[in-house]
Scaffold this active site. Structure first.
Site, PDB file in Angstrom:
ATOM      1  N   HIS A 126      31.091  36.605  47.048  1.00 15.96           N
ATOM      2  CA  HIS A 126      30.193  37.394  47.889  1.00 15.96           C
ATOM      3  C   HIS A 126      30.471  37.204  49.378  1.00 15.96           C
ATOM      4  O   HIS A 126      29.608  37.498  50.207  1.00 15.96           O
ATOM      5  CB  HIS A 126      28.727  37.017  47.612  1.00 15.96           C
ATOM      6  CG  HIS A 126      28.259  37.301  46.226  1.00 15.96           C
ATOM      7  ND1 HIS A 126      28.622  36.533  45.153  1.00 15.96           N
ATOM      8  CD2 HIS A 126      27.445  38.277  45.740  1.00 15.96           C
ATOM      9  CE1 HIS A 126      28.065  37.009  44.057  1.00 15.96           C
ATOM     10  NE2 HIS A 126      27.357  38.065  44.384  1.00 15.96           N
ATOM     11  N   GLU A 153      28.790  49.734  40.087  1.00  9.56           N
ATOM     12  CA  GLU A 153      29.553  50.185  41.245  1.00  9.56           C
ATOM     13  C   GLU A 153      30.396  51.417  40.930  1.00  9.56           C
ATOM     14  O   GLU A 153      30.521  52.329  41.756  1.00  9.56           O
ATOM     15  CB  GLU A 153      30.457  49.056  41.755  1.00  9.56           C
ATOM     16  CG  GLU A 153      29.715  47.935  42.476  1.00  9.56           C
ATOM     17  CD  GLU A 153      29.003  46.994  41.519  1.00  9.56           C
ATOM     18  OE1 GLU A 153      28.091  46.266  41.963  1.00  9.56           O
ATOM     19  OE2 GLU A 153      29.362  46.996  40.322  1.00  9.56           O
TER      20      GLU A 153
END
Length: 336
Positions: free
Chosen positions: A135, A66
């Protein structure tokens, strides 16, 4: 909504050659499967078909990093490109927070307005899909508080397309949150060229008894509650802010001045949420209009549970929203 976002990306990439897309598996992974480079198009299929049409130079599969994705987006934006970067899940934003709140959000300010950072950071978010604590979070309040970032939260296909096109053309970094449970939501999408402007809320329902403000997946949930109450003659203004930075305070306060009651529905945790911010605005700028205490409908202050039964209890429901509206109607500030 998935198709609406895909249309927006196709149209903007065709219109402007400086628009590029990057992220994990946005083109189908390393060669895809069975030689098909369109095997994935992102984990939710939003970027499907882009690599075939625009090539690997503009649709870039990245490593699972990321911080590398956001670093690449920042650098390419400063160099004159308009990157649309994807983080598979908003929960992973913490890995790249320095690049977001300490870099891209501040470039325009640090360089006296001479630098632009037209980055769109797409992130899936939200509970209800049994994806567990790491998530399933709705972390838009965390990024809304950062000066220099614009924060976009669509609730339907038409807004998703119009807001995405506006985000890509914006010269500031835009955090674009897509609720996982809404990707399959169907709705009318206008034909032809159109943009949905930031900072302009949508008045989804009109009424006189209560103002309801809801975000993302909570908008269709609130619609169910409001429509059910309308059968009893209880009518509500239902407002979808669409963006939390900038936030359309005027529409909320104007509605509150007529109804005198406010319910804010936010899937985020209750502390320092968007619900808390809107309640604060009502208290500081619309206090004279309030005829009852503000009701907040949020998730509890816990991580998102994995067990389906617990997750159903965690996410605010249409019944929870209906109950909050009934509470505020039954309540009355003394002397008002």
């Amino acid at each position: 909504m998935r198709d609406a976002l895909n249309q927006a990306l196709h149209e903007e990439m065709e219109r402007d050659p400086s628009v590029i897309v990057m992220g994990e598996d946005v083109a189908g992974g390393s060669g895809g499967t069975s030689g098909n480079i369109e095997a994935a198009g992102g984990i939710f299929g939003v970027t499907k078909g882009l690599k075939t049409k625009y090539g690997a130079d503009r649709v870039i599969d990245t490593p699972i990093s990321e911080s590398a994705i956001i670093g690449l987006a920042n650098g390419s934006a400063l160099a004159g490109m308009r990157p649309v970067a994807e983080l598979m899940f908003a929960d992973f934003v913490g890995v790249s927070m320095d690049q977001i709140f300490n870099q891209m959000a501040k470039f325009r300010y640090m360089f006296g307005g001479k630098a632009k950072t037209p980055v769109v950071l797409r992130m899936s978010m939200g509970a209800g899909m049994n994806a567990a604590a790491q998530h399933s979070q709705t972390i838009y309040p965390m990024l809304t508080m950062v000066p220099g970032l614009k924060v976009v939260i669509p609730s339907n296909p038409a807004d998703a397309k119009g807001l995405m096109k506006q985000a890509i053309r914006d010269d500031d970094p835009v955090m674009f949150f897509e609720h996982k449970a809404l990707y399959s939501k169907k709705g009318e999408v206008p034909e032809g060229e159109y943009l949905t402007l930031f900072g302009e809320a949508d008045l989804v329902r009109e009424g006189k008894d209560c103002t309801v403000v809801a975000l993302a997946r909570m908008v269709p949930f609130a619609m169910k509650a409001v429509d059910k109450l309308a059968e009893e003659g209880i009518t509500c203004d239902l407002i979808d802010p669409r963006t939390t930075s900038p936030l359309d305070e005027d529409t909320i306060l104007e509605s509150l001045s007529m109804t005198g009651r406010l319910v804010v529905v936010d899937e985020s945790n209750p502390m320092c949420s968007i619900a808390s911010e809107i309640a604060s605005i009502a208290a500081s700028k619309g206090f004279g209009s309030l005829r009852a205490p503000v009701e907040k409908v949020t998730a509890p202050h816990t991580p998102v549970p994995f067990a389906r039964e617990l997750e159903r209890l965690y996410v605010p429901s249409p019944n929870d929203i209906e109950a909050a509206i009934r509470r505020t109607l039954a309540n009355q500030v003394e002397g008002v």
